[in-house]
Design a protein around this motif. Structure first.
Motif, PDB file in Angstrom:
ATOM      1  N   ARG A 125       1.437   6.554   1.319  1.00 35.08           N
ATOM      2  CA  ARG A 125       0.457   5.527   0.991  1.00 35.08           C
ATOM      3  C   ARG A 125      -0.482   6.048  -0.097  1.00 35.08           C
ATOM      4  NH1 ARG A 125      -0.262   2.722   5.968  1.00 35.08           N
ATOM      5  NH2 ARG A 125      -0.716   4.731   6.910  1.00 35.08           N
ATOM      6  N   THR A 126      -0.935   5.185  -0.963  1.00 29.98           N
ATOM      7  CA  THR A 126      -1.910   5.555  -1.989  1.00 29.98           C
ATOM      8  C   THR A 126      -3.054   4.543  -1.981  1.00 29.98           C
ATOM      9  OG1 THR A 126      -0.742   4.274  -3.695  1.00 29.98           O
ATOM     10  CG2 THR A 126      -0.152   6.608  -3.480  1.00 29.98           C
ATOM     11  N   PRO A 127      -4.270   4.968  -2.376  1.00 33.94           N
ATOM     12  CA  PRO A 127      -5.400   4.027  -2.379  1.00 33.94           C
ATOM     13  C   PRO A 127      -5.277   2.953  -3.442  1.00 33.94           C
ATOM     14  CG  PRO A 127      -6.051   6.138  -3.303  1.00 33.94           C
ATOM     15  CD  PRO A 127      -4.686   6.332  -2.723  1.00 33.94           C
ATOM     16  N   HIS A 128      -4.555   3.267  -4.535  1.00 33.68           N
ATOM     17  CA  HIS A 128      -4.386   2.305  -5.615  1.00 33.68           C
ATOM     18  C   HIS A 128      -2.914   2.244  -5.998  1.00 33.68           C
ATOM     19  CE1 HIS A 128      -8.733   2.315  -6.007  1.00 33.68           C
ATOM     20  NE2 HIS A 128      -8.705   3.635  -6.134  1.00 33.68           N
ATOM     21  N   GLU A 129      -2.482   1.083  -6.456  1.00 30.18           N
ATOM     22  CA  GLU A 129      -1.086   0.912  -6.823  1.00 30.18           C
ATOM     23  C   GLU A 129      -0.742   1.753  -8.049  1.00 30.18           C
ATOM     24  OE1 GLU A 129       2.134  -2.740  -7.311  1.00 30.18           O
ATOM     25  OE2 GLU A 129      -0.015  -3.169  -7.175  1.00 30.18           O
ATOM     26  N   LEU A 130       0.416   2.420  -7.991  1.00 30.99           N
ATOM     27  CA  LEU A 130       0.871   3.241  -9.103  1.00 30.99           C
ATOM     28  C   LEU A 130       1.520   2.363 -10.171  1.00 30.99           C
ATOM     29  CD1 LEU A 130       2.574   6.112  -7.060  1.00 30.99           C
ATOM     30  CD2 LEU A 130       0.233   6.059  -7.956  1.00 30.99           C
ATOM     31  N   ARG A 131       1.383   2.784 -11.410  1.00 27.51           N
ATOM     32  CA  ARG A 131       1.996   2.050 -12.513  1.00 27.51           C
ATOM     33  C   ARG A 131       3.162   2.869 -13.061  1.00 27.51           C
ATOM     34  NH1 ARG A 131       0.435  -3.023 -11.678  1.00 27.51           N
ATOM     35  NH2 ARG A 131      -1.816  -3.085 -11.208  1.00 27.51           N
ATOM     36  N   TYR A 132       4.340   2.282 -13.068  1.00 24.61           N
ATOM     37  CA  TYR A 132       5.521   2.983 -13.562  1.00 24.61           C
ATOM     38  C   TYR A 132       6.611   1.968 -13.857  1.00 24.61           C
ATOM     39  CZ  TYR A 132       7.248   2.164  -8.833  1.00 24.61           C
ATOM     40  OH  TYR A 132       7.636   1.568  -7.659  1.00 24.61           O
ATOM     41  N   GLY A 143       0.773  -1.234   0.000  1.00 24.01           N
ATOM     42  CA  GLY A 143       0.000   0.000   0.000  1.00 24.01           C
ATOM     43  C   GLY A 143       0.802   1.281   0.000  1.00 24.01           C
ATOM     44  N   GLY A 144       2.143   1.185  -0.061  1.00 28.30           N
ATOM     45  CA  GLY A 144       2.936   2.400   0.053  1.00 28.30           C
ATOM     46  C   GLY A 144       4.150   2.422  -0.830  1.00 28.30           C
ATOM     47  N   TYR A 145       4.881   3.551  -0.737  1.00 31.26           N
ATOM     48  CA  TYR A 145       6.073   3.775  -1.553  1.00 31.26           C
ATOM     49  C   TYR A 145       7.153   4.459  -0.720  1.00 31.26           C
ATOM     50  CZ  TYR A 145       3.021   2.539  -5.350  1.00 31.26           C
ATOM     51  OH  TYR A 145       2.152   1.845  -6.152  1.00 31.26           O
ATOM     52  N   LEU A 146       8.397   4.253  -1.154  1.00 30.11           N
ATOM     53  CA  LEU A 146       9.562   4.828  -0.492  1.00 30.11           C
ATOM     54  C   LEU A 146      10.420   5.532  -1.526  1.00 30.11           C
ATOM     55  CD1 LEU A 146      11.787   5.075   1.772  1.00 30.11           C
ATOM     56  CD2 LEU A 146      12.576   2.818   1.019  1.00 30.11           C
ATOM     57  N   ALA A 147      10.861   6.744  -1.210  1.00 30.18           N
ATOM     58  CA  ALA A 147      11.799   7.478  -2.063  1.00 30.18           C
ATOM     59  C   ALA A 147      12.888   8.074  -1.186  1.00 30.18           C
ATOM     60  CB  ALA A 147      11.092   8.580  -2.839  1.00 30.18           C
ATOM     61  N   VAL A 148      14.130   8.077  -1.671  1.00 29.51           N
ATOM     62  CA  VAL A 148      15.270   8.599  -0.915  1.00 29.51           C
ATOM     63  C   VAL A 148      16.250   9.260  -1.882  1.00 29.51           C
ATOM     64  CG1 VAL A 148      17.143   8.062   0.688  1.00 29.51           C
ATOM     65  CG2 VAL A 148      15.071   6.691   0.740  1.00 29.51           C
ATOM     66  N   PHE A 149      16.842  10.392  -1.463  1.00 27.74           N
ATOM     67  CA  PHE A 149      17.922  10.989  -2.242  1.00 27.74           C
ATOM     68  C   PHE A 149      18.769  11.884  -1.345  1.00 27.74           C
ATOM     69  CE2 PHE A 149      14.250  13.803  -2.723  1.00 27.74           C
ATOM     70  CZ  PHE A 149      14.775  15.073  -2.486  1.00 27.74           C
ATOM     71  N   SER A 150      19.997  12.164  -1.804  1.00 30.73           N
ATOM     72  CA  SER A 150      20.931  12.998  -1.042  1.00 30.73           C
ATOM     73  C   SER A 150      20.849  14.450  -1.496  1.00 30.73           C
ATOM     74  CB  SER A 150      22.367  12.504  -1.244  1.00 30.73           C
ATOM     75  OG  SER A 150      22.526  11.218  -0.711  1.00 30.73           O
ATOM     76  N   MET A 151      21.222  15.355  -0.576  1.00 29.11           N
ATOM     77  CA  MET A 151      21.202  16.786  -0.871  1.00 29.11           C
ATOM     78  C   MET A 151      22.051  17.521   0.159  1.00 29.11           C
ATOM     79  SD  MET A 151      17.402  17.824   0.495  1.00 29.11           S
ATOM     80  CE  MET A 151      17.841  19.560   0.701  1.00 29.11           C
ATOM     81  N   PRO A 152      22.376  18.798  -0.079  1.00 30.61           N
ATOM     82  CA  PRO A 152      23.121  19.567   0.925  1.00 30.61           C
ATOM     83  C   PRO A 152      22.326  19.715   2.223  1.00 30.61           C
ATOM     84  CG  PRO A 152      23.168  20.651  -1.215  1.00 30.61           C
ATOM     85  CD  PRO A 152      22.159  19.555  -1.318  1.00 30.61           C
ATOM     86  N   ASP A 153      23.036  19.913   3.311  1.00 31.16           N
ATOM     87  CA  ASP A 153      22.389  20.063   4.625  1.00 31.16           C
ATOM     88  C   ASP A 153      21.908  21.508   4.796  1.00 31.16           C
ATOM     89  OD1 ASP A 153      21.466  19.802   7.177  1.00 31.16           O
ATOM     90  OD2 ASP A 153      23.413  19.447   8.098  1.00 31.16           O
ATOM     91  N   ILE A 154      20.878  21.887   4.054  1.00 27.47           N
ATOM     92  CA  ILE A 154      20.404  23.269   4.060  1.00 27.47           C
ATOM     93  C   ILE A 154      19.669  23.626   5.350  1.00 27.47           C
ATOM     94  CG2 ILE A 154      20.267  23.372   1.541  1.00 27.47           C
ATOM     95  CD1 ILE A 154      17.253  22.929   1.772  1.00 27.47           C
ATOM     96  N   PHE A 155      19.284  22.629   6.140  1.00 26.33           N
ATOM     97  CA  PHE A 155      18.570  22.897   7.386  1.00 26.33           C
ATOM     98  C   PHE A 155      19.431  22.657   8.616  1.00 26.33           C
ATOM     99  CE2 PHE A 155      15.048  21.603   4.453  1.00 26.33           C
ATOM    100  CZ  PHE A 155      14.455  22.856   4.359  1.00 26.33           C
ATOM    101  N   ASP A 156      20.725  22.449   8.428  1.00 27.33           N
ATOM    102  CA  ASP A 156      21.658  22.236   9.527  1.00 27.33           C
ATOM    103  C   ASP A 156      21.179  21.098  10.435  1.00 27.33           C
ATOM    104  OD1 ASP A 156      23.960  22.694  10.983  1.00 27.33           O
ATOM    105  OD2 ASP A 156      23.008  24.176  12.296  1.00 27.33           O
ATOM    106  N   VAL A 157      20.885  19.971   9.824  1.00 26.76           N
ATOM    107  CA  VAL A 157      20.372  18.808  10.554  1.00 26.76           C
ATOM    108  C   VAL A 157      21.475  18.156  11.383  1.00 26.76           C
ATOM    109  CG1 VAL A 157      19.359  16.509  10.307  1.00 26.76           C
ATOM    110  CG2 VAL A 157      18.545  18.381   8.887  1.00 26.76           C
TER     111      VAL A 157
END
Length: 406
Positions: free
Chosen positions: A223-230, A177-191
């Motif tokens: 989460r999405t109600p229906h599975e995405l097609r890609y 029922g869900g999806y995961l996305a991840v990517f890198s970027m500069p620490d613009i929020f000083d995390v």
């Protein structure tokens, strides 16, 4: 005994390491032109017995040194005050041995532990398999033909070996029922060495620091109600889906998405399980996500891959020349672990990604409260649910390794 392993991520190198120590000749084929290592990929966890396997491999010190070092998290929601969670105390309550590490770092360390004792073939893949009962004839995409005593698919959720030996992915796949996305970027929020998480119904956005580079990793669960097609290989299409899903989200998301286009390590996939009833067919077998993916981000798949790769090598060595018997013994031993791991994903989907206003209100406080309990009490609570049971399901005994296989 020549064994071909497809996939050079986690399960493949672990399996190759142990097969060599038991006297086999492992070969790993990986379709990417070079190892996908370094600081890419999302953060993954090694718990309990999986951590012990890496100790026996001599990898634990390197893995521990490469850990993310993130010990705290701030959980935010629209219109509510932030909640602080002590992650170090929570992890101690789940497992006596735990490390969180970037997947790319783990892949590099496991590769280093196996590259001198296994043959690695990069930039190629398996085109066809022919099992005649006494061996497997393999044709590669490059046109090369070779024969192996055994072929193992350790090539992930979208396994090529599984497709060739067991059929198309779709009937074997259970979308959670869900999806995961991840990517890198500069620490613009000083995390820094911290995690910021923002929750809403059916969505979670997280930002955590990568101390080795000073960057941050941005993660999106939804989460999405229906599975995405890609097309799971089309990164541009996947990026467009992510932007569409979060374009009106608010919080810090607009600034995060500004760095999406330039991200070179973008990862996107469905949170899905593989539900095969058997993980071997003749002299062809599966290990890790290729055989029984419990669900990315919600099922403990990395620890499962490490543990089961070790068990597979051990049982093949115990079976000696009767490799089919070794595969069946491996299946019998790990089946309770896989069954319990499958139960984690559907339950955690509603916890990690709040599925209702009530869950959104209660989840941050439940996490913060649990982390404050004494470690012994936390471990008792965890032991009563699927997560804790899975972490202790397999009793792994330190091997007395022989260097020959009859």
């Amino acid at each position: 005994m020549k064994v071909l392993i497809s996939g050079a991520s986690v399960a493949g190198p672990v399996l190759a390491h142990w097969l060599h120590r038991y006297g086999f000749e492992p070969t790993i084929v990986e379709r990417t032109p070079e190892l996908r290592h370094g600081l890419g990929g999302h953060a993954v966890d090694l718990f309990s017995s999986a951590a012990e396997v890496t100790r026996w491999m001599g990898c634990w010190d390197a893995i521990d040194a490469a850990r993310t070092r993130i010990d705290s998290m701030t959980m935010e929601r629209f219109g509510r005050r932030p909640v602080e969670v002590d992650l170090s105390r929570m992890y101690a309550g789940i497992s006596s041995s735990h490390v969180e590490i970037l997947r790319g770092e783990l892949t590099r360390i496991l590769y280093d532990a196996s590259r001198d004792t296994a043959e690695y073939i990069f930039g190629d893949s398996i085109a066809s398999l022919s099992d005649d009962g006494s061996g497997v004839d393999v044709t590669f995409d490059s046109g090369t033909q070779r024969r192996f005593d055994l072929v193992i698919g350790a090539d992930g959720l979208h396994s090529n070996v599984r497709r060739l030996a067991f059929g198309p992915e779709e009937p074997l796949r259970r979308w959670l029922g869900g999806y995961l996305a991840v990517f890198s970027m500069p620490d613009i929020f000083d995390v820094g060495n911290h995690t910021l998480a923002h929750l809403s119904v059916d969505k979670l956005v997280g930002i955590y620091g990568v101390h080795q580079t000073g960057q941050t990793r941005s993660g999106f669960l939804f989460r999405t109600p229906h599975e995405l097609r890609y097309d799971y290989r089309d990164k541009d299409e996947q990026k467009a889906l992510l932007v569409k899903e979060f374009s009106n989200y608010g919080w810090r998301v607009p600034q995060l998405l500004e760095h999406l286009e330039s991200a070179e390590d973008f990862y996107f996939d469905s949170i899905a399980q593989i539900t095969l009833d058997t993980w071997s067919k003749g002299r062809i077998g599966l290990v890790g996500d290729a055989g029984y993916c419990p669900g990315p981000a919600v099922g403990g798949g990395t620890s499962l891959a490490v543990m089961t790769a070790y068990v597979l090598a051990r049982e093949l060595a115990a079976a000696r020349s009767d490799l089919a018997s070794g595969l069946k013994s491996y299946e019998r031993i790990i089946r309770p672990l896989v069954d319990q791991s499958r139960r984690i994903g559907p339950k955690l989907m509603g916890t990690i990604i709040p599925g209702s206003p009530l869950a959104l209100r209660l989840m941050p406080f439940a996490a913060a409260t649990l982390a404050k309990l004494p470690t012994a009490m936390q471990r008792f609570i965890w032991s009563q649910n699927a997560v804790g049971k899975t972490l202790s399901s397999v009793n792994l005994v330190q091997p007395q390794v022989s260097q020959s296989v009859a």
